[in-house]
Enzyme design. Structure first.
Site, PDB file in Angstrom:
ATOM      1  CE1 TYR A 148      -3.592  -2.485   0.753  1.00  0.00           C
ATOM      2  CE2 TYR A 148      -4.718  -0.521   1.114  1.00  0.00           C
ATOM      3  CZ  TYR A 148      -4.745  -1.717   0.690  1.00  0.00           C
ATOM      4  OH  TYR A 148      -5.849  -2.439   0.832  1.00  0.00           O
ATOM      5  CE  LYS A 215      -0.032 -17.495   0.976  1.00  0.00           C
ATOM      6  NZ  LYS A 215      -0.982 -18.794   1.316  1.00  0.00           N
ATOM      7  CG  ASP A 269      -3.907 -19.496   2.753  1.00  0.00           C
ATOM      8  OD1 ASP A 269      -2.932 -18.973   3.252  1.00  0.00           O
ATOM      9  OD2 ASP A 269      -3.254 -20.332   2.010  1.00  0.00           O
ATOM     10  CG  ASP A 293      -8.447  -3.203   2.676  1.00  0.00           C
ATOM     11  OD1 ASP A 293      -9.244  -2.695   3.730  1.00  0.00           O
ATOM     12  OD2 ASP A 293      -8.176  -2.608   1.812  1.00  0.00           O
TER      13      ASP A 293
END
Ligand code: NAP
Length: 401
Positions: A148, A215, A269, A293
């Site tokens: 971002y 992740k 995930d 987000d």
């Protein structure tokens, strides 16, 4: 009228407070009007004239561009610096072209490193879950870096060509010449800062579970490092009050003992499926920017959707409160948008200012309104009931204050 001051890291909030707001684009004006009415009614009822708020409108977004030729005038930046705390409606950011996000610009300009998004169920709301009452999760999202940060180079630009050349020559890494390039930055300092915030939030709000979402199995030196730095902070800040997942099962029979905080982690995930299958296992989720987000919108969907999830962008010196959702342009000026998210963001703002009674009053009134079945179209359409307009929903909340 007086303004907030920051003295030795603490806010001094006058009783006759002046606070700025940005209406926002799309549904922004509708939900901002509704929100300010509810906040005014709440302050009036709770403090009976002993406290008051005078609202000051600041220019930003599409209306500002049309009027002043800029989406974020320098005067608005200066005003937020002076006022220290603000509330804003959603601002539109075009996809794949045009201006960079004003929301991201504000977060970076004011050092609003913590994006706090508490999501909980209100009885009466439609939900795809069997037991939505188990959802009471606060996402603490790092707000200043990750993908971002806006470090992006368009396909064919000098920057993209230069990076492709450097990767080829220095690192023997081949990137196609037709690539657009974005850079993901995760620093130790920002990761530790957000985890420190998450730990203090957990202690302040009596939350006994913090889950680090990452992740790191794939992005080892960014998201994997984020996880490691977060664990370092948890150990340092919580000391013996920290419980690991292994201790939870082996020593404590799956229940977090009083006075202790479970700190665990989940790969992104898996996290996204766990919030659906076992939401009761999660209290605070601390995450880098992009994961945070995604997960907060997903959790909001479990308790009625984006229209009910508030957010605070909080830094050491400034704070800006807003709805989690965007400007939903198709509903602009139709008096149909749900203002709950921004109303609750206003409640968060009052809590931030130390006006805890006002925060509680707003939550109670919203809860009562929803229990009565007074809902806007986003929720009523799922239940097959008659919908209230944005302004009429605000009337119903005001009546319950
Ligand atoms: P969005 O504005 O959040 O809207 C997505 C969908 O969510 C809407 O079509 C609507 O669903 C539902 N929704 C959101 N808020 C609602 C409300 N208050 N009441 C009722 N329904 C609501 O997301 P988007 O369409 O992806 O983004 C639109 C613009 O907002 C983009 O320019 C984006 O960059 C910007 N944005 C700004 C912020 C911010 O200011 N912080 C945050 C996110 C996005 P249905 O169609 O199912 O009715």
């Amino acid at each position: 009228m007086a303004m907030i001051e920051l003295k030795r890291g603490r806010l001094t909030v006058p009783d006759d407070l002046e606070l700025p707001y940005i209406e926002g684009d799309g549904i922004g004006p509708d939900i901002t009007r509704a929100t300010l009415r509810v906040l005014d009614a709440c302050v009036h009822k709770v403090y009976n004239g002993k406290k008051s708020v005078k609202w000051v409108k600041l220019d930003a977004g599409e209306e500002s561009f049309a009027k002043l030729g800029t989406y974020m005038p320098a005067e608005t930046i200066d005003a937020i610096k002076r006022y220290r705390v603000a509330i804003k409606g959603p601002l539109t950011t075009p996809v794949g072209k045009g201006i960079r996000s004003i929301n991201v610009l504000m977060r970076q300009t004011f050092g609003l490193y913590a994006n706090v998004r508490p999501v909980r169920f209100f009885p009466g709301l439609p939900s795809p879950l069997k037991s939505p009452e188990n959802v009471d999760i606060t996402v603490v999202r790092e707000n200043t870096e990750d993908v971002y940060a806006g470090i992006e180079f368009e396909k064919g630009s000098d920057g993209a060509k230069e990076i492709i050349k450097m990767m080829r020559e220095k690192f023997k890494i081949e990137i196609g010449n037709d690539a657009g390039i974005g850079i993901k930055v995760i620093t130790e300092s920002a990761s530790k800062r957000i985890m420190k915030y998450a730990v203090s939030y957990a202690l302040d709000h009596r939350k006994n579970r913090i889950t680090i979402m990452h992740k790191g199995n794939i992005m080892k030196f960014t998201e994997g490092a984020f996880m490691n730095w977060c664990y370092d902070v948890a150990k340092k800040e919580l000391g013996p009050a920290m419980v690991t997942e292994q201790e939870l099962t082996e020593k404590y029979g799956g229940r977090v003992p009083a006075g202790k905080v479970l700190v665990n982690d989940r790969i992104a995930d898996n996290m996204l499926q766990q919030i659906i299958t076992r939401p009761e296992d999660y209290g605070i989720i601390v995450a880098p920017n992009l994961n945070g987000d995604y997960v907060s919108d997903a959790i909001a969907a479990e308790v009625g959707g984006l229209g009910v999830a508030p957010g605070g962008n909080i830094g050491d010196d400034y704070a800006v409160f807003e709805a989690v959702h965007g400007s939903a342009p198709k509903y602009a000026n139709k008096n149909v948008a749900n203002p709950t998210s921004m109303i609750l963001a206003g409640a968060m703002m009052f809590a931030h200012l130390g006006w805890k009674e006002a925060h509680d009053e707003i939550y109670n009134a919203v809860e009562k309104t929803m229990k009565e079945g007074s809902l806007t179209q986003d929720l009523a359409r799922v239940l097959g009931t008659k919908a209230l307009g944005t302004a009429e929903f605000a009337d119903a909340v005001v009546k319950n204050i």
